[in-house]
Design a protein around this motif. Structure first.
Motif, PDB file in Angstrom:
ATOM      1  N   VAL A  17       0.841  -1.198   0.000  1.00  0.00           N
ATOM      2  CA  VAL A  17       0.000   0.000   0.000  1.00  0.00           C
ATOM      3  C   VAL A  17       0.878   1.250   0.000  1.00  0.00           C
ATOM      4  O   VAL A  17       0.626   2.199  -0.752  1.00  0.00           O
ATOM      5  CB  VAL A  17      -0.973  -0.002   1.204  1.00  0.00           C
ATOM      6  CG1 VAL A  17      -1.677   1.349   1.356  1.00  0.00           C
ATOM      7  CG2 VAL A  17      -1.987  -1.127   1.059  1.00  0.00           C
ATOM      8  N   ILE A  18       1.912   1.255   0.818  1.00  0.00           N
ATOM      9  CA  ILE A  18       2.825   2.404   0.880  1.00  0.00           C
ATOM     10  C   ILE A  18       3.505   2.633  -0.467  1.00  0.00           C
ATOM     11  O   ILE A  18       3.628   3.779  -0.924  1.00  0.00           O
ATOM     12  CB  ILE A  18       3.849   2.220   2.019  1.00  0.00           C
ATOM     13  CG1 ILE A  18       3.132   2.396   3.369  1.00  0.00           C
ATOM     14  CG2 ILE A  18       5.026   3.176   1.876  1.00  0.00           C
ATOM     15  CD1 ILE A  18       3.977   2.025   4.571  1.00  0.00           C
ATOM     16  N   ILE A  61      -6.023   4.028   6.841  1.00  0.00           N
ATOM     17  CA  ILE A  61      -6.007   2.644   6.358  1.00  0.00           C
ATOM     18  C   ILE A  61      -5.376   1.800   7.453  1.00  0.00           C
ATOM     19  O   ILE A  61      -4.292   2.126   7.953  1.00  0.00           O
ATOM     20  CB  ILE A  61      -5.209   2.497   5.049  1.00  0.00           C
ATOM     21  CG1 ILE A  61      -5.839   3.331   3.929  1.00  0.00           C
ATOM     22  CG2 ILE A  61      -5.109   1.026   4.643  1.00  0.00           C
ATOM     23  CD1 ILE A  61      -5.030   3.363   2.642  1.00  0.00           C
ATOM     24  N   LEU A  62      -6.070   0.728   7.824  1.00  0.00           N
ATOM     25  CA  LEU A  62      -5.591  -0.205   8.837  1.00  0.00           C
ATOM     26  C   LEU A  62      -5.554  -1.615   8.258  1.00  0.00           C
ATOM     27  O   LEU A  62      -6.491  -2.009   7.547  1.00  0.00           O
ATOM     28  CB  LEU A  62      -6.507  -0.192  10.056  1.00  0.00           C
ATOM     29  CG  LEU A  62      -6.464   1.052  10.931  1.00  0.00           C
ATOM     30  CD1 LEU A  62      -7.628   1.039  11.925  1.00  0.00           C
ATOM     31  CD2 LEU A  62      -5.134   1.126  11.664  1.00  0.00           C
ATOM     32  N   ILE A  63      -4.509  -2.359   8.593  1.00  0.00           N
ATOM     33  CA  ILE A  63      -4.386  -3.729   8.092  1.00  0.00           C
ATOM     34  C   ILE A  63      -3.893  -4.643   9.210  1.00  0.00           C
ATOM     35  O   ILE A  63      -2.911  -4.326   9.887  1.00  0.00           O
ATOM     36  CB  ILE A  63      -3.404  -3.812   6.899  1.00  0.00           C
ATOM     37  CG1 ILE A  63      -3.808  -2.833   5.790  1.00  0.00           C
ATOM     38  CG2 ILE A  63      -3.340  -5.239   6.365  1.00  0.00           C
ATOM     39  CD1 ILE A  63      -2.814  -2.750   4.641  1.00  0.00           C
ATOM     40  N   CYS A  64      -4.603  -5.748   9.390  1.00  0.00           N
ATOM     41  CA  CYS A  64      -4.115  -6.831  10.251  1.00  0.00           C
ATOM     42  C   CYS A  64      -4.310  -8.121   9.468  1.00  0.00           C
ATOM     43  O   CYS A  64      -4.536  -8.077   8.263  1.00  0.00           O
ATOM     44  CB  CYS A  64      -4.817  -6.848  11.618  1.00  0.00           C
ATOM     45  SG  CYS A  64      -6.562  -7.305  11.622  1.00  0.00           S
ATOM     46  N   ALA A 115      -6.144  -5.637  -3.081  1.00  0.00           N
ATOM     47  CA  ALA A 115      -6.043  -4.645  -2.001  1.00  0.00           C
ATOM     48  C   ALA A 115      -5.783  -3.252  -2.569  1.00  0.00           C
ATOM     49  O   ALA A 115      -6.387  -2.270  -2.111  1.00  0.00           O
ATOM     50  CB  ALA A 115      -4.946  -5.026  -1.015  1.00  0.00           C
ATOM     51  N   LEU A 116      -4.928  -3.147  -3.558  1.00  0.00           N
ATOM     52  CA  LEU A 116      -4.638  -1.834  -4.140  1.00  0.00           C
ATOM     53  C   LEU A 116      -5.832  -1.282  -4.905  1.00  0.00           C
ATOM     54  O   LEU A 116      -6.073  -0.070  -4.893  1.00  0.00           O
ATOM     55  CB  LEU A 116      -3.398  -1.904  -5.021  1.00  0.00           C
ATOM     56  CG  LEU A 116      -2.101  -2.268  -4.285  1.00  0.00           C
ATOM     57  CD1 LEU A 116      -0.922  -2.283  -5.246  1.00  0.00           C
ATOM     58  CD2 LEU A 116      -1.838  -1.340  -3.112  1.00  0.00           C
ATOM     59  N   GLU A 117      -6.624  -2.155  -5.531  1.00  0.00           N
ATOM     60  CA  GLU A 117      -7.854  -1.714  -6.184  1.00  0.00           C
ATOM     61  C   GLU A 117      -8.846  -1.208  -5.137  1.00  0.00           C
ATOM     62  O   GLU A 117      -9.548  -0.217  -5.363  1.00  0.00           O
ATOM     63  CB  GLU A 117      -8.481  -2.852  -6.980  1.00  0.00           C
ATOM     64  CG  GLU A 117      -7.704  -3.240  -8.218  1.00  0.00           C
ATOM     65  CD  GLU A 117      -8.362  -4.388  -8.960  1.00  0.00           C
ATOM     66  OE1 GLU A 117      -9.612  -4.450  -8.993  1.00  0.00           O
ATOM     67  OE2 GLU A 117      -7.632  -5.225  -9.495  1.00  0.00           O
ATOM     68  N   ILE A 118      -8.912  -1.871  -3.992  1.00  0.00           N
ATOM     69  CA  ILE A 118      -9.794  -1.457  -2.898  1.00  0.00           C
ATOM     70  C   ILE A 118      -9.368  -0.098  -2.361  1.00  0.00           C
ATOM     71  O   ILE A 118     -10.195   0.786  -2.143  1.00  0.00           O
ATOM     72  CB  ILE A 118      -9.812  -2.527  -1.787  1.00  0.00           C
ATOM     73  CG1 ILE A 118     -10.490  -3.807  -2.296  1.00  0.00           C
ATOM     74  CG2 ILE A 118     -10.488  -2.004  -0.527  1.00  0.00           C
ATOM     75  CD1 ILE A 118     -10.311  -5.010  -1.392  1.00  0.00           C
ATOM     76  N   VAL A 119      -8.069   0.073  -2.141  1.00  0.00           N
ATOM     77  CA  VAL A 119      -7.540   1.360  -1.658  1.00  0.00           C
ATOM     78  C   VAL A 119      -7.902   2.469  -2.634  1.00  0.00           C
ATOM     79  O   VAL A 119      -8.390   3.531  -2.233  1.00  0.00           O
ATOM     80  CB  VAL A 119      -6.008   1.286  -1.440  1.00  0.00           C
ATOM     81  CG1 VAL A 119      -5.414   2.667  -1.251  1.00  0.00           C
ATOM     82  CG2 VAL A 119      -5.677   0.386  -0.264  1.00  0.00           C
TER      83      VAL A 119
END
Length: 142
Positions: A17-18, A61-64, A115-119
């Motif tokens: 994501v970063i 944005i949070l990820i676990c 995930a990048l499409e979601i972001v």
């Protein structure tokens, strides 16, 4: 500016994501964690949530591992509407209907491409400002 946070399970996906945010020149503040060493996700949920509620950051944005625990923890903070999203439709809908201010994802259930499409969908979709959605958000906040 975005507030970013993850636990050890979310660390590899947060790195992706970063990379995306850097490529898109989207500013962010990374509240950690900064390695795959085991940590407790509520700490990072709280840091990101306070970053958003204080006005320092507009969204987060949070990820676990699953996104479940970290989203539950973030939603304990007054003024936070964290949405766990595993698909693009949900990311768009939660912005349009719920004016969600934090996106939560699960690194062990969502691959980096999706995930990048979601972001992207979360960041690009505005709140609809429809009266019925505002009424419902007010009911949640009450």
């Amino acid at each position: 500016m975005l507030a970013l946070g993850c636990d050890h399970g979310g660390f590899p996906l947060m790195a992706e994501v970063i990379k995306y945010l850097d490529e898109q020149n989207i500013p962010y503040k990374n509240f950690g964690t900064f390695s795959e060493e085991s940590v407790d996700y509520p700490k990072f949920a709280k840091l990101v949530a306070h970053g958003v509620t204080s006005g320092e950051c507009e969204q987060g944005i949070l990820i676990c591992g699953t996104g479940i625990g970290i989203s539950i923890a973030a939603n304990k903070i007054k003024g936070i509407r964290a949405a766990l999203c595993g698909d693009v439709f949900s990311a768009k809908a939660t912005r349009e209907h719920n004016n969600a201010n934090i996106l939560a994802m699960g690194a062990r259930v969502t691959g980096p491409g999706l995930a990048l499409e979601i972001v992207k969908a979360f960041l690009e979709t505005p709140f609809s400002n429809d009266e019925r959605h505002i009424r419902r958000i007010n009911q949640i906040e009450d």
